[in-house]
Write an enzyme that holds these catalytic residues in place. Structure first.
Site, PDB file in Angstrom:
ATOM      1  N   PRO A   9      41.137  30.385  35.522  1.00  0.00           N
ATOM      2  CA  PRO A   9      40.927  30.916  36.698  1.00  0.00           C
ATOM      3  C   PRO A   9      40.211  32.426  36.668  1.00  0.00           C
ATOM      4  CG  PRO A   9      43.217  31.025  36.099  1.00  0.00           C
ATOM      5  CD  PRO A   9      42.572  30.162  34.960  1.00  0.00           C
ATOM      6  N   ASN A  10      39.503  32.656  37.593  1.00  0.00           N
ATOM      7  CA  ASN A  10      38.511  33.997  38.017  1.00  0.00           C
ATOM      8  C   ASN A  10      37.444  33.997  36.967  1.00  0.00           C
ATOM      9  OD1 ASN A  10      40.358  34.694  40.082  1.00  0.00           O
ATOM     10  ND2 ASN A  10      42.021  35.119  38.572  1.00  0.00           N
ATOM     11  N   ARG A  17      33.491  40.584  38.426  1.00  0.00           N
ATOM     12  CA  ARG A  17      34.782  40.788  38.092  1.00  0.00           C
ATOM     13  C   ARG A  17      35.031  41.816  36.985  1.00  0.00           C
ATOM     14  NH1 ARG A  17      39.117  37.389  34.697  1.00  0.00           N
ATOM     15  NH2 ARG A  17      40.815  38.118  35.357  1.00  0.00           N
ATOM     16  N   TYR A  22      35.136  42.685  31.539  1.00  0.00           N
ATOM     17  CA  TYR A  22      34.671  41.617  31.143  1.00  0.00           C
ATOM     18  C   TYR A  22      33.179  41.564  31.122  1.00  0.00           C
ATOM     19  CZ  TYR A  22      39.305  39.993  32.199  1.00  0.00           C
ATOM     20  OH  TYR A  22      40.791  39.987  32.444  1.00  0.00           O
ATOM     21  N   ASN A  71      39.577  28.900  27.284  1.00  0.00           N
ATOM     22  CA  ASN A  71      40.047  30.463  27.885  1.00  0.00           C
ATOM     23  C   ASN A  71      40.790  30.182  29.278  1.00  0.00           C
ATOM     24  OD1 ASN A  71      40.487  32.904  28.931  1.00  0.00           O
ATOM     25  ND2 ASN A  71      38.203  33.688  28.687  1.00  0.00           N
ATOM     26  N   ALA A  74      44.466  33.826  33.004  1.00  0.00           N
ATOM     27  CA  ALA A  74      45.743  34.217  33.351  1.00  0.00           C
ATOM     28  C   ALA A  74      46.779  33.104  33.122  1.00  0.00           C
ATOM     29  CB  ALA A  74      45.792  34.674  34.922  1.00  0.00           C
ATOM     30  N   HIS A  77      49.147  33.223  29.871  1.00  0.00           N
ATOM     31  CA  HIS A  77      50.488  34.107  30.100  1.00  0.00           C
ATOM     32  C   HIS A  77      51.474  33.564  30.905  1.00  0.00           C
ATOM     33  CE1 HIS A  77      47.480  36.609  28.230  1.00  0.00           C
ATOM     34  NE2 HIS A  77      46.850  36.645  29.468  1.00  0.00           N
ATOM     35  N   ASP A  84      51.692  22.766  26.884  1.00  0.00           N
ATOM     36  CA  ASP A  84      51.984  21.502  26.349  1.00  0.00           C
ATOM     37  C   ASP A  84      50.901  20.534  26.313  1.00  0.00           C
ATOM     38  OD1 ASP A  84      54.704  22.127  26.270  1.00  0.00           O
ATOM     39  OD2 ASP A  84      55.398  21.132  28.145  1.00  0.00           O
ATOM     40  N   GLU A  95      41.699  29.053  20.899  1.00  0.00           N
ATOM     41  CA  GLU A  95      42.162  29.729  22.182  1.00  0.00           C
ATOM     42  C   GLU A  95      41.041  30.935  21.989  1.00  0.00           C
ATOM     43  OE1 GLU A  95      45.955  31.004  22.227  1.00  0.00           O
ATOM     44  OE2 GLU A  95      45.704  32.632  23.845  1.00  0.00           O
ATOM     45  N   HIS A  97      39.694  34.719  24.048  1.00  0.00           N
ATOM     46  CA  HIS A  97      39.775  35.700  25.157  1.00  0.00           C
ATOM     47  C   HIS A  97      38.468  36.695  25.180  1.00  0.00           C
ATOM     48  CE1 HIS A  97      43.651  33.927  26.377  1.00  0.00           C
ATOM     49  NE2 HIS A  97      43.799  34.222  25.262  1.00  0.00           N
ATOM     50  N   SER A  99      38.343  39.696  26.619  1.00  0.00           N
ATOM     51  CA  SER A  99      39.087  41.115  26.104  1.00  0.00           C
ATOM     52  C   SER A  99      40.083  40.942  25.118  1.00  0.00           C
ATOM     53  CB  SER A  99      39.814  41.498  27.540  1.00  0.00           C
ATOM     54  OG  SER A  99      40.937  40.829  27.925  1.00  0.00           O
ATOM     55  N   ARG A 104      45.862  45.550  26.074  1.00  0.00           N
ATOM     56  CA  ARG A 104      46.107  45.498  27.593  1.00  0.00           C
ATOM     57  C   ARG A 104      47.676  45.488  27.900  1.00  0.00           C
ATOM     58  NH1 ARG A 104      42.012  41.510  30.204  1.00  0.00           N
ATOM     59  NH2 ARG A 104      42.639  42.695  32.150  1.00  0.00           N
TER      60      ARG A 104
HETATM   61  C1  DQA Z   1      41.122  36.818  29.748  1.00  0.00           C
HETATM   62  C2  DQA Z   1      42.612  37.550  29.545  1.00  0.00           C
HETATM   63  C3  DQA Z   1      43.543  37.305  30.492  1.00  0.00           C
HETATM   64  O1  DQA Z   1      44.756  38.078  30.045  1.00  0.00           O
HETATM   65  C4  DQA Z   1      42.895  37.408  31.654  1.00  0.00           C
HETATM   66  O2  DQA Z   1      44.061  36.916  32.874  1.00  0.00           O
HETATM   67  C5  DQA Z   1      41.944  36.690  32.145  1.00  0.00           C
HETATM   68  C6  DQA Z   1      40.801  36.693  31.083  1.00  0.00           C
HETATM   69  C7  DQA Z   1      40.146  37.061  28.594  1.00  0.00           C
HETATM   70  O3  DQA Z   1      39.075  36.497  28.597  1.00  0.00           O
HETATM   71  O4  DQA Z   1      40.046  38.332  28.506  1.00  0.00           O
HETATM   72  O5  DQA Z   1      41.742  36.129  33.169  1.00  0.00           O
HETATM   73  O6  DQA Z   1      41.609  35.175  29.319  1.00  0.00           O
END
Ligand code: DQA
Length: 139
Positions: A9-10, A17, A22, A71, A74, A77, A84, A95, A97, A99, A104
């Site tokens: 998401p996002n 954003r 980012y 990735n 959110a 977390h 699963d 995995e 990310h 950032s 953070r």
């Molecule tokens: C993220 C880090 C997550 O905490 C955050 O909710 C994101 C992006 C990252 O790529 O740094 O949406 O996964």
């Protein structure tokens, strides 16, 4: 080798954003650069803002592709379901990310994905995706 990048998401808003976190680049401009950099790899990209769709995609590719670069944004977390799914499939998951989630807020320090992942790459901006791809090449 067939790999897929799955973004949660996002991440469709990259570039717009929180650019201080980012960066300014959209994933749509970065993805062709990644493909050009790793010409020998069949590289796909999928993004969804919906938890169940991300689980469906992990299940769809998770028994035939060579690797998943995930990735979950959110949902990393919060989502037992995505965690699963990562454990349920046979395809290794890295995995990613953008950032450094550990520098953070506290709630970003826990991941439901990491325990089922082959490895984790975080904090290198969009380059985290390239480093994750490299990890599959160096087997
Ligand atoms: C993220 C880090 C997550 O905490 C955050 O909710 C994101 C992006 C990252 O790529 O740094 O949406 O996964």
């Amino acid at each position: 080798m067939k790999l897929i990048i799955i973004n949660g998401p996002n991440l469709n808003l990259l570039g717009k954003r929180e650019p201080e976190v980012y960066g300014n680049e959209t994933f749509e401009t970065y993805f062709p650069l990644l493909k050009a950099k790793f010409k020998e790899i069949e590289l796909e990209y999928y993004q969804s803002n919906i938890e169940g769709e991300l689980i469906d995609k992990i299940q769809e590719v998770g028994f035939s592709y060579d690797g998943i670069i995930l990735n979950a944004a959110a949902y990393t977390h919060t989502s037992v379901g995505i965690g699963d799914a990562v454990k349920a499939v046979l395809t290794p998951v890295v995995e990613v990310h953008i950032s450094n989630t550990f520098s953070r807020e506290e709630f970003r320090h826990h991941s439901y994905i990491s325990s089922g992942a082959k490895g984790v790459v975080l904090g290198f901006g969009l380059q985290s995706y390239a480093l994750a791809i490299l990890s599959f090449l160096q087997e």
